[in-house]
Motif scaffolding. Structure first.
Motif, PDB file in Angstrom:
ATOM      1  N   ASP A  56      -8.815  24.436  16.586  1.00  0.00           N
ATOM      2  CA  ASP A  56      -7.764  23.518  16.144  1.00  0.00           C
ATOM      3  C   ASP A  56      -6.834  24.186  15.148  1.00  0.00           C
ATOM      4  OD1 ASP A  56      -8.485  21.502  17.716  1.00  0.00           O
ATOM      5  OD2 ASP A  56      -9.424  20.266  16.178  1.00  0.00           O
ATOM      6  N   THR A  57      -7.440  24.959  14.250  1.00  0.00           N
ATOM      7  CA  THR A  57      -6.621  25.617  13.237  1.00  0.00           C
ATOM      8  C   THR A  57      -5.647  26.587  13.897  1.00  0.00           C
ATOM      9  OG1 THR A  57      -8.518  25.474  11.798  1.00  0.00           O
ATOM     10  CG2 THR A  57      -6.709  26.846  11.045  1.00  0.00           C
ATOM     11  N   ILE A  58      -6.164  27.337  14.883  1.00  0.00           N
ATOM     12  CA  ILE A  58      -5.290  28.300  15.560  1.00  0.00           C
ATOM     13  C   ILE A  58      -4.190  27.572  16.315  1.00  0.00           C
ATOM     14  CG2 ILE A  58      -5.178  30.061  17.385  1.00  0.00           C
ATOM     15  CD1 ILE A  58      -8.166  30.714  16.486  1.00  0.00           C
ATOM     16  N   GLU A  59      -4.597  26.517  17.036  1.00  0.00           N
ATOM     17  CA  GLU A  59      -3.599  25.738  17.779  1.00  0.00           C
ATOM     18  C   GLU A  59      -2.540  25.162  16.855  1.00  0.00           C
ATOM     19  OE1 GLU A  59      -5.131  22.736  20.400  1.00  0.00           O
ATOM     20  OE2 GLU A  59      -6.355  24.229  21.420  1.00  0.00           O
ATOM     21  N   LYS A  60      -3.013  24.688  15.715  1.00  0.00           N
ATOM     22  CA  LYS A  60      -2.100  24.081  14.759  1.00  0.00           C
ATOM     23  C   LYS A  60      -1.102  25.124  14.249  1.00  0.00           C
ATOM     24  CE  LYS A  60      -2.139  20.717  11.096  1.00  0.00           C
ATOM     25  NZ  LYS A  60      -2.975  19.773  10.378  1.00  0.00           N
ATOM     26  N   GLN A  61      -1.633  26.330  13.985  1.00  0.00           N
ATOM     27  CA  GLN A  61      -0.742  27.385  13.515  1.00  0.00           C
ATOM     28  C   GLN A  61       0.287  27.737  14.565  1.00  0.00           C
ATOM     29  OE1 GLN A  61      -3.553  30.325  12.346  1.00  0.00           O
ATOM     30  NE2 GLN A  61      -3.598  29.641  10.226  1.00  0.00           N
ATOM     31  N   ILE A  62      -0.153  27.748  15.839  1.00  0.00           N
ATOM     32  CA  ILE A  62       0.784  28.066  16.918  1.00  0.00           C
ATOM     33  C   ILE A  62       1.863  26.996  16.987  1.00  0.00           C
ATOM     34  CG2 ILE A  62       1.056  28.280  19.418  1.00  0.00           C
ATOM     35  CD1 ILE A  62      -1.797  29.560  19.403  1.00  0.00           C
ATOM     36  N   SER A  63       1.455  25.718  16.960  1.00  0.00           N
ATOM     37  CA  SER A  63       2.493  24.696  17.107  1.00  0.00           C
ATOM     38  C   SER A  63       3.366  24.599  15.868  1.00  0.00           C
ATOM     39  CB  SER A  63       1.904  23.345  17.490  1.00  0.00           C
ATOM     40  OG  SER A  63       0.842  23.015  16.684  1.00  0.00           O
ATOM     41  N   LEU A  64       2.794  24.888  14.700  1.00  0.00           N
ATOM     42  CA  LEU A  64       3.635  24.906  13.505  1.00  0.00           C
ATOM     43  C   LEU A  64       4.626  26.054  13.585  1.00  0.00           C
ATOM     44  CD1 LEU A  64       1.200  23.991  10.590  1.00  0.00           C
ATOM     45  CD2 LEU A  64       2.971  22.585  11.620  1.00  0.00           C
ATOM     46  N   GLY A  65       4.171  27.175  14.170  1.00  0.00           N
ATOM     47  CA  GLY A  65       5.054  28.319  14.378  1.00  0.00           C
ATOM     48  C   GLY A  65       6.192  27.940  15.305  1.00  0.00           C
ATOM     49  N   LEU A  66       5.845  27.202  16.363  1.00  0.00           N
ATOM     50  CA  LEU A  66       6.857  26.731  17.307  1.00  0.00           C
ATOM     51  C   LEU A  66       7.869  25.854  16.605  1.00  0.00           C
ATOM     52  CD1 LEU A  66       4.958  25.759  20.569  1.00  0.00           C
ATOM     53  CD2 LEU A  66       6.783  27.425  20.339  1.00  0.00           C
ATOM     54  N   ILE A  67       7.356  24.938  15.785  1.00  0.00           N
ATOM     55  CA  ILE A  67       8.251  24.030  15.080  1.00  0.00           C
ATOM     56  C   ILE A  67       9.200  24.818  14.175  1.00  0.00           C
ATOM     57  CG2 ILE A  67       8.375  22.259  13.273  1.00  0.00           C
ATOM     58  CD1 ILE A  67       6.116  20.820  14.595  1.00  0.00           C
ATOM     59  N   SER A  68       8.678  25.799  13.453  1.00  0.00           N
ATOM     60  CA  SER A  68       9.581  26.497  12.536  1.00  0.00           C
ATOM     61  C   SER A  68      10.600  27.338  13.301  1.00  0.00           C
ATOM     62  CB  SER A  68       8.814  27.324  11.513  1.00  0.00           C
ATOM     63  OG  SER A  68       7.969  28.221  12.148  1.00  0.00           O
ATOM     64  N   ASN A  69      10.207  27.872  14.477  1.00  0.00           N
ATOM     65  CA  ASN A  69      11.190  28.555  15.322  1.00  0.00           C
ATOM     66  C   ASN A  69      12.288  27.609  15.750  1.00  0.00           C
ATOM     67  OD1 ASN A  69      10.235  31.136  15.426  1.00  0.00           O
ATOM     68  ND2 ASN A  69       9.059  30.833  17.299  1.00  0.00           N
ATOM     69  N   GLU A  70      11.863  26.430  16.189  1.00  0.00           N
ATOM     70  CA  GLU A  70      12.835  25.486  16.711  1.00  0.00           C
ATOM     71  C   GLU A  70      13.697  24.936  15.579  1.00  0.00           C
ATOM     72  OE1 GLU A  70      10.873  23.032  19.766  1.00  0.00           O
ATOM     73  OE2 GLU A  70      11.328  24.891  20.798  1.00  0.00           O
ATOM     74  N   GLU A  71      13.095  24.773  14.414  1.00  0.00           N
ATOM     75  CA  GLU A  71      13.889  24.285  13.289  1.00  0.00           C
ATOM     76  C   GLU A  71      14.894  25.330  12.836  1.00  0.00           C
ATOM     77  OE1 GLU A  71      11.029  22.661  10.573  1.00  0.00           O
ATOM     78  OE2 GLU A  71      11.326  20.650  11.400  1.00  0.00           O
ATOM     79  N   ALA A  72      14.498  26.593  12.922  1.00  0.00           N
ATOM     80  CA  ALA A  72      15.432  27.661  12.577  1.00  0.00           C
ATOM     81  C   ALA A  72      16.610  27.638  13.551  1.00  0.00           C
ATOM     82  CB  ALA A  72      14.729  29.010  12.614  1.00  0.00           C
ATOM     83  N   MET A  73      16.304  27.351  14.825  1.00  0.00           N
ATOM     84  CA  MET A  73      17.363  27.251  15.818  1.00  0.00           C
ATOM     85  C   MET A  73      18.258  26.051  15.561  1.00  0.00           C
ATOM     86  SD  MET A  73      16.456  28.975  19.374  1.00  0.00           S
ATOM     87  CE  MET A  73      16.879  27.765  20.481  1.00  0.00           C
TER      88      MET A  73
END
Ligand SMILES: [Zn+2]
Length: 128
Positions: A56-73
């Motif tokens: 879960d922690t890894i998955e969470k980090q991946i999706s949080l990473g996705l969110i920050s990429n998308e927010e940067a966009m």
């Protein structure tokens, strides 16, 4: 840049913005779903919970990473939309030359021309 091109770019940016917002909301609601399941899952055995916790922690980090990429966009898109309003859209922030239409078609929120972009990339390889 011609008004016609600005209007076209604006439409494209707004569309991309909507898509990104939908993606971010989707990722967020999945994340919320998972954490709610985790909360109830805590009743079922300590060992299981620990094992699940790792992935879960890894998955969470991946999706949080996705969110920050998308927010940067999203930030870039908002910036580009502001540039359309004040008519500086399509002008490189560094050399003040026009960004080629080809590049703007590919990356509608581009703020650097292709030359400056690659110079920046050479300066800092970690920069996306
Ligand atoms: Zn430039």
């Amino acid at each position: 840049m011609q008004q016609r091109m600005l209007d076209r770019a604006k439409k494209k940016l707004i569309k991309e913005r909507e898509k990104l917002l939908a993606d971010v909301n989707h990722i967020r609601s999945e994340e919320l779903d998972k954490s709610q399941k985790n909360a109830t899952g805590e009743l079922s055995g300590y060992a299981n919970h620990m094992a699940d916790g790792g992935t879960d922690t890894i998955e969470k980090q991946i999706s949080l990473g996705l969110i920050s990429n998308e927010e940067a966009m999203l930030i870039r898109i908002d910036k580009a939309l502001r540039k359309i309003e004040d008519k500086t859209y399509g002008v490189c922030e560094l050399c003040k030359e026009k960004i080629s239409q080809e590049r703007l078609d590919a990356v509608s929120y581009a703020t650097y021309c292709i030359k400056c972009r690659s110079q920046e990339e050479n300066k800092n390889n970690n920069k996306v």
